[in-house]
Design an enzyme around this catalytic site. Structure first.
Site, PDB file in Angstrom:
ATOM      1  N   LYS A   8       0.831  -1.202   0.000  1.00 54.70           N
ATOM      2  CA  LYS A   8       0.000   0.000   0.000  1.00 54.70           C
ATOM      3  C   LYS A   8       0.876   1.268   0.000  1.00 54.70           C
ATOM      4  O   LYS A   8       2.090   1.180   0.175  1.00 54.70           O
ATOM      5  CB  LYS A   8      -0.950  -0.022   1.207  1.00 54.70           C
ATOM      6  CG  LYS A   8      -1.912  -1.224   1.210  1.00 54.70           C
ATOM      7  CD  LYS A   8      -2.745  -1.293  -0.053  1.00 54.70           C
ATOM      8  CE  LYS A   8      -3.975  -2.162   0.006  1.00 54.70           C
ATOM      9  NZ  LYS A   8      -3.864  -3.563   0.332  1.00 54.70           N
TER      10      LYS A   8
HETATM   11  C1  LIG Z   1      -5.240  -4.357   0.895  1.00 53.95           C
HETATM   12  C2  LIG Z   1      -6.703  -4.296   0.828  1.00 53.95           C
HETATM   13  C3  LIG Z   1      -7.519  -4.773   1.857  1.00 53.95           C
HETATM   14  C4  LIG Z   1      -7.021  -5.564   3.023  1.00 53.95           C
HETATM   15  O1  LIG Z   1      -5.963  -5.021   3.705  1.00 53.95           O
HETATM   16  P1  LIG Z   1      -4.959  -5.987   4.501  1.00 53.95           P
HETATM   17  O2  LIG Z   1      -4.131  -5.009   5.271  1.00 53.95           O
HETATM   18  O3  LIG Z   1      -4.191  -6.750   3.496  1.00 53.95           O
HETATM   19  O4  LIG Z   1      -5.781  -6.846   5.394  1.00 53.95           O
HETATM   20  C5  LIG Z   1      -8.886  -4.592   1.761  1.00 53.95           C
HETATM   21  N1  LIG Z   1      -9.429  -3.983   0.705  1.00 53.95           N
HETATM   22  C6  LIG Z   1      -8.690  -3.509  -0.310  1.00 53.95           C
HETATM   23  C7  LIG Z   1      -9.361  -2.824  -1.452  1.00 53.95           C
HETATM   24  C8  LIG Z   1      -7.298  -3.672  -0.295  1.00 53.95           C
HETATM   25  O5  LIG Z   1      -6.588  -3.228  -1.330  1.00 53.95           O
END
Ligand SMILES: *Cc1c(COP(=O)(O)O)cnc(C)c1O
Length: 371
Positions: A186
């Site tokens: 992210k």
């Molecule tokens: C990354 C992501 C998640 C989940 O996040 P995690 O930290 O991996 O649990 C949920 N929704 C979207 C759209 C994502 O890109």
């Protein structure tokens, strides 16, 4: 012949030496799990989110699940969301015992089609769970107008839109529940982690108990458990990393925008790619995703780009076509726009440490691969 260039991945975190030293300090301090660094991280996040209460979690998925529980979503309730997202978005709806109601995406933004979302509201609908795909925010004005008309809660899956904005306001600074992810890929990372921005009617103490075993500690050292909680707390090690990343959030987002601009300026229109919306106002450019021409062999394209030393991702196969969701009654042909985007989308490399030359390298490889 010059040696081949190193593989260019789709993403890579930027973690500076100062941050690594801060993480080392936590490791040497004797207190490594949730403690003062988590509190400082939450305070810094709250600052970005207009002073709203923010609580840190060990994943974005956990924030979504807890948000649904705090919104009283459970068995018998429907939650409306998009099929074109990371599967976590819909999994958490099942996790709390509710029913995911999927609606198709807008082919231009590739985000949930809000008109169809409103049309899918029933007396059992409890919440809307929109996703800001690739960091492009769902229209918050229309979203909250629908929520207000039908008295629905909103859990914003802003996993990909940390650092993005709506009407000049940072995502997270307005709205109902807002969920962020700090997974390694992210825009800001704590290795794994997440944060939940809380609306004014939710007790942050209850959120904390939902986060950690329901435990409530009194000043005299006694404890009680009055609600079921999970095991979702962030560590101080991770929070120290997050604090180091936060210092550079603006820089990261600006660099991503500059690289996206360079893609728009350099990708040749004759290649037949459908480019994403050129939004430099709201979007944080979490990903840069052209669509291949209809009927293209995406596997062959990815293999050819790999030969060129360029990593290519696919985000995402529409989740209603996964076995688990087919088993719930979803089927192919149900969401034609999501299926079309899902079949043609490719994610090009985009991360703050990339150089302008890296973008040019990707574009040159695109030209060779697609002509
Ligand atoms: C990354 C992501 C998640 C989940 O996040 P995690 O930290 O991996 O649990 C949920 N929704 C979207 C759209 C994502 O890109």
């Amino acid at each position: 012949m010059s040696p081949p260039l190193p593989m260019l991945p789709i993403t890579r975190p930027s973690i500076d030496e100062e941050t690594i030293a801060a993480v080392g300090e936590v490791l040497r301090s004797g207190w490594i799990t949730s403690g003062p660094k988590v509190q400082a991280f939450e305070a810094a996040l709250s600052n970005i989110c207009g002073g709203r209460p923010v609580r840190a979690f060990n994943s974005g998925t956990a924030t979504l699940e807890v948000a649904l529980r705090l919104a009283d979503v459970g068995p018998g309730d429907e939650v409306i969301t998009t099929p074109l997202t990371w599967v976590a978005t819909a999994n958490v709806i099942l996790e709390v015992g509710a029913t995911p109601v999927l609606v198709d995406v807008d082919p231009v933004t590739r985000n949930i089609d809000l008109e169809q979302a409103e049309a899918a509201v029933t007396p059992r609908t409890r919440a809307l769970l929109p996703v800001d795909l690739a960091g492009l925010p769902v229209d918050r004005d229309r979203l909250y107008a629908i929520a207000a008309r039908h008295r629905l809660r909103v859990v914003e899956d802003a996993a990909q839109s940390f650092g993005a904005a709506w009407n000049g306001q940072p995502i997270g600074s307005m709205g109902d529940f807002v969920s962020f992810s700090f997974h390694a890929n992210k825009n800001l990372t704590t290795c794994e982690g997440g944060a939940l921005v809380l609306p004014h009617d939710i007790d942050p103490g209850l959120c904390e108990r939902r986060r950690l075993q329901g435990v409530k500690r009194a000043a005299d050292g006694t404890m009680d458990v009055d609600v079921l909680g999970g095991k979702f707390n962030l560590t101080d090690v991770a929070a120290a990393l997050g604090l180091g990343q936060l210092r550079r959030l603006r820089e990261f987002t600006e660099r991503r925008r500059a690289l996206a601009r360079r893609y728009f300026a350099t990708i040749e229109p004759t290649l037949g790619l459908t480019l994403p919306v050129a939004d430099f106002h709201h979007c944080n450019w979490h990903m840069f995703q052209p669509l291949l021409p209809a009927g293209s062999d995406r596997g062959a394209f990815i293999a050819a780009m790999k030969e060129e030393g360029i990593g290519i991702g696919v985000h995402y196969p529409p989740l209603h076509l996964f076995s688990l969701y087919r088993g719930l009654g979803f089927h192919a042909g149900q969401f034609p726009q999501a299926e079309d985007v899902g079949a043609r989308t490719v994610t090009l490399p985009l991360f703050p440490a990339m150089s302008d030359g890296d973008v040019d390298r990707v574009c040159a490889a695109l030209r060779r691969t697609l002509t």
